[in-house]
Enzyme design. Structure first.
Site, PDB file in Angstrom:
ATOM      1  N   TYR A   1      -7.490   7.872  -1.721  1.00 17.43           N
ATOM      2  CA  TYR A   1      -6.858   6.788  -0.973  1.00 17.43           C
ATOM      3  C   TYR A   1      -5.555   7.226  -0.309  1.00 17.43           C
ATOM      4  O   TYR A   1      -5.360   6.984   0.889  1.00 17.43           O
ATOM      5  CB  TYR A   1      -6.638   5.602  -1.909  1.00 17.43           C
ATOM      6  CG  TYR A   1      -5.989   4.400  -1.266  1.00 17.43           C
ATOM      7  CD1 TYR A   1      -6.702   3.581  -0.399  1.00 17.43           C
ATOM      8  CD2 TYR A   1      -4.668   4.063  -1.549  1.00 17.43           C
ATOM      9  CE1 TYR A   1      -6.116   2.453   0.176  1.00 17.43           C
ATOM     10  CE2 TYR A   1      -4.071   2.948  -0.986  1.00 17.43           C
ATOM     11  CZ  TYR A   1      -4.793   2.149  -0.120  1.00 17.43           C
ATOM     12  OH  TYR A   1      -4.205   1.045   0.439  1.00 17.43           O
TER      13      TYR A   1
ATOM     14  N   SER B   1       0.541   2.770   2.599  1.00 18.96           N
ATOM     15  CA  SER B   1       0.794   2.610   1.167  1.00 18.96           C
ATOM     16  C   SER B   1       1.928   3.500   0.703  1.00 18.96           C
ATOM     17  O   SER B   1       2.143   4.596   1.236  1.00 18.96           O
ATOM     18  CB  SER B   1      -0.476   2.973   0.391  1.00 18.96           C
ATOM     19  OG  SER B   1      -0.213   3.114  -0.987  1.00 18.96           O
TER      20      SER B   1
END
Length: 254
Positions: free
Chosen positions: A160, A147
């Site tokens: 995350y 990400s």
């Protein structure tokens, strides 16, 4: 037949969104694709059916990740599918499945929530890879979906990005370890991408405008943008690329 003819791929989280796009693209390039799902069997079967309708080959594998016995369940299903198709091994392993509990800054993130994200995003890819290394052919590919939040501070929570950062370290460390076998390991960093899972956030025009404003190429990403990059890394064209991260974000926060 595309450039992946004769290859076998496993895509975790392959029933929806980016995972589905990756599965369909690899199948279009000629690979037999194992479409993994965690809970939505119907979506996985729909993906496999779409692949078959387009002339490709696929089978589904069900296993909830992040729970005891997850790798055992997944590998058992994979082996059954491989046997049914007369295949003894795989060539491409795409770790796409992930869990993002948004809106959980450090002040409120609980140990249970943190552990869930680590279990799905880090522990499952690690031990699934460990189990599949004997079944991964020399010259194979491991591709980890990461990400943009590992290089841009996230406004949606810290847990995350921490797990995706760990996955990136896993990528380049494993690349060195598996280099003697000719297996490449790379990460793909994903930015703002329009999928069914981001539809609620992107339903707000203000969010769309803000994200476009942060992206050099001036639009929200689409699933094929990611799938095409993964297909490249899976192909022989990427044979000399390993241990790196490909930023497939359209230039977020440059």
């Amino acid at each position: 037949m595309g450039n992946l003819g004769g290859k076998v791929a496993l895509v975790t989280g392959g029933s929806r969104g980016i995972g589905r796009g990756i599965a369909e693209r690899l199948a279009r390039d000629g690979a037999l694709v194992a479409v993994h799902y965690g809970s939505n069997e119907a979506a996985a079967k729909e993906t496999a059916a779409a692949i078959a309708e387009a002339g490709g080959r696929a089978f589904v594998v069900g296993a909830e990740l992040g729970v005891p016995g997850d790798v055992d369940t997944l590998v058992a299903g994979l082996e059954a599918g491989l046997h049914a198709h007369g295949e003894p091994a795989i060539d491409i392993l795409v770790h796409n499945a992930g869990l993002n509990l948004m809106g959980r800054p450090i002040e409120v993130l609980t140990p249970e929530e943190f552990d869930r994200m680590v279990a799905v995003n880090v522990k499952a890819p690690f031990f699934l890879t460990q189990r599949l290394l004997p079944r991964l052919r020399d010259g194979g590919r491991i591709i980890n979906i990461s990400s943009v939040s590992t290089r841009v501070a996230s406004a949606h929570g810290i847990g995350y990005p921490l797990t995706k950062g760990a996955l990136e370290v896993f990528s380049h460390t494993l690349a060195k370890h598996l280099g003697p076998r000719g297996i490449t390991v790379n990460a793909v960093s994903v930015g703002y991408t329009r999928t069914d899972m981001t539809s609620e956030v992107l339903a707000d025009p203000a969010n769309v405008e803000r994200n476009i404003g942060l992206t050099a190429l001036g639009r929200i990403g689409r699933v094929p943008d990611i799938a095409d990059a993964v297909a490249f890394l899976a192909s022989d064209d990427a044979r000399w690329i390993t241990g790196t991260k490909i930023d497939v974000t359209g230039g977020v926060n440059l």
